[in-house]
Scaffold this active site. Structure first.
Site, PDB file in Angstrom:
ATOM      1  N   CYS B 104       0.888  -1.157   0.000  1.00 23.42           N
ATOM      2  CA  CYS B 104       0.000   0.000   0.000  1.00 23.42           C
ATOM      3  C   CYS B 104       0.922   1.200   0.000  1.00 23.42           C
ATOM      4  O   CYS B 104       1.545   1.490   1.023  1.00 23.42           O
ATOM      5  CB  CYS B 104      -0.914   0.027   1.221  1.00 23.42           C
ATOM      6  SG  CYS B 104      -1.805   1.593   1.373  1.00 23.42           S
ATOM      7  N   CYS B 107      -0.501   4.364   2.370  1.00 16.50           N
ATOM      8  CA  CYS B 107      -0.468   4.259   3.839  1.00 16.50           C
ATOM      9  C   CYS B 107      -0.013   2.848   4.198  1.00 16.50           C
ATOM     10  O   CYS B 107       1.134   2.520   3.975  1.00 16.50           O
ATOM     11  CB  CYS B 107      -1.811   4.622   4.457  1.00 16.50           C
ATOM     12  SG  CYS B 107      -3.266   3.987   3.614  1.00 16.50           S
ATOM     13  N   SER B 108      -0.886   2.036   4.749  1.00 19.13           N
ATOM     14  CA  SER B 108      -0.457   0.686   5.103  1.00 19.13           C
ATOM     15  C   SER B 108      -1.631  -0.285   5.039  1.00 19.13           C
ATOM     16  O   SER B 108      -1.751  -1.176   5.875  1.00 19.13           O
ATOM     17  CB  SER B 108       0.164   0.678   6.496  1.00 19.13           C
ATOM     18  OG  SER B 108      -0.742   1.238   7.431  1.00 19.13           O
ATOM     19  N   CYS B 109      -2.529  -0.116   4.055  1.00 19.39           N
ATOM     20  CA  CYS B 109      -3.690  -0.993   3.916  1.00 19.39           C
ATOM     21  C   CYS B 109      -3.237  -2.444   3.799  1.00 19.39           C
ATOM     22  O   CYS B 109      -2.263  -2.747   3.106  1.00 19.39           O
ATOM     23  CB  CYS B 109      -4.501  -0.600   2.685  1.00 19.39           C
ATOM     24  SG  CYS B 109      -5.164   1.073   2.818  1.00 19.39           S
TER      25      CYS B 109
END
Lengths: 88, 196
Positions: B104, B107-109
């Site tokens: 991602c 962000c950090s999905c």
């Protein structure tokens, strides 16, 4: 909701670098890719971040590394809202 | 833990909001803790390992998983609905010709329901920026060398959909049970930074 694009269509992403939240990453801005699938209908993230819920089609769009970075032999697939895309 | 965010501005905002909601009687802190604990308890990479093992031994399940993962998951007692909203999941299959990697970049999905909390490196700017432009080099840093002719597909979970990699079944595992196969799978294998 009627979809403007289908799998196989060539699309170009927006060149705009907005002041507000967006889910179009900078590295994929102003690039040409191919629609490889639909990704459902979701509220446009740019508006939802400002409290406005406006659903629209999202597409899976695949780009070659060469198109994105000028080199490489891999591909990158992103989920892109219809507003980010124009016909190529 | 090195990957929590207790000091970040967003954590402070969440704490303040929580306090206000509790003060107004709109939120029961104990209830919130119970909900979070239940989700965290259920969200573990063992779920992903189990899905992969089933796909390796059951061709019908594998076909259903690749076609529509959200509809296939309930048959192994799982779903993507453990969080605040049901997330769409795509399972992408590694083959001798194609290797998949997930990131991602914004962000950090991450598919927490199936993989548990994400590793720290997954959230690092270094991984997020480099794996899209130089995936082969990044995999090398993980000690994973792909044949030059293998096509690499990077999937950026930049919007609503989450991804999980279906690794290739290792050679010589024909005699193993489903549980034994599940034990062969690693979290990095489900992200695409390890072969299995």
């Amino acid at each position: 909701m009627s979809e403007r694009y289908r799998a196989g269509d060539r699309v170009r992403t927006s060149t705009v670098d907005p002041d507000h939240h967006t889910r179009l990453p900078g590295y994929a801005r102003g690039r040409v890719g191919v629609v490889v699938g639909d990704d459902g209908v979701h509220p446009l993230a740019d508006l939802r971040a400002r409290g406005v819920v406006r659903p629209q089609p999202v597409y899976l769009v695949r780009f070659t590394a060469r198109e994105l970075f000028g080199q490489g032999d891999h591909s990158v697939t992103l989920s892109l809202w219809e507003d980010y895309l124009s016909d190529e | 833990m090195s990957d929590d965010h207790d000091d970040s501005p967003i954590a402070a905002r969440v704490r303040e909001l929580e306090a206000i909601l509790e003060e107004k009687g709109l939120l029961d802190a104990a209830e919130l803790d119970r909900a979070l604990e239940a989700f965290a308890h259920k969200a573990t990479p063992a779920n992903g390992f189990r899905v992969v093992a089933r796909a390796w031994v059951d061709d019908d399940f594998k076909a259903a998983l690749l076609e529509n993962a959200n509809e296939a998951l309930p048959s192994v007692g799982l779903s993507m609905g453990g969080g605040l909203q049901v997330q769409r999941l795509y399972v992408v299959e590694n083959t001798p010709q194609v290797h998949n990697v997930i990131v991602c970049t914004l962000c950090s999905c991450y598919p927490i329901a199936l993989l548990g909390p994400s590793p720290t490196w997954y959230k690092s700017p270094a991984y997020r920026s480099k794996v899209v432009s130089h995936p082969r080099e990044v995999l090398e840093q993980f000690g994973f060398t792909l044949p030059a002719e293998t096509e690499i597909r990077v999937w950026d979970a930049n919007a609503e959909t989450r991804y999980m990699v279906l690794p290739r079944r290792p050679a010589g595992t024909e005699q193993l049970s489903e549980d034994e196969l599940a034990a062969k799978v690693t979290r990095n294998g489900l992200i695409g930074t390890a072969p299995v």
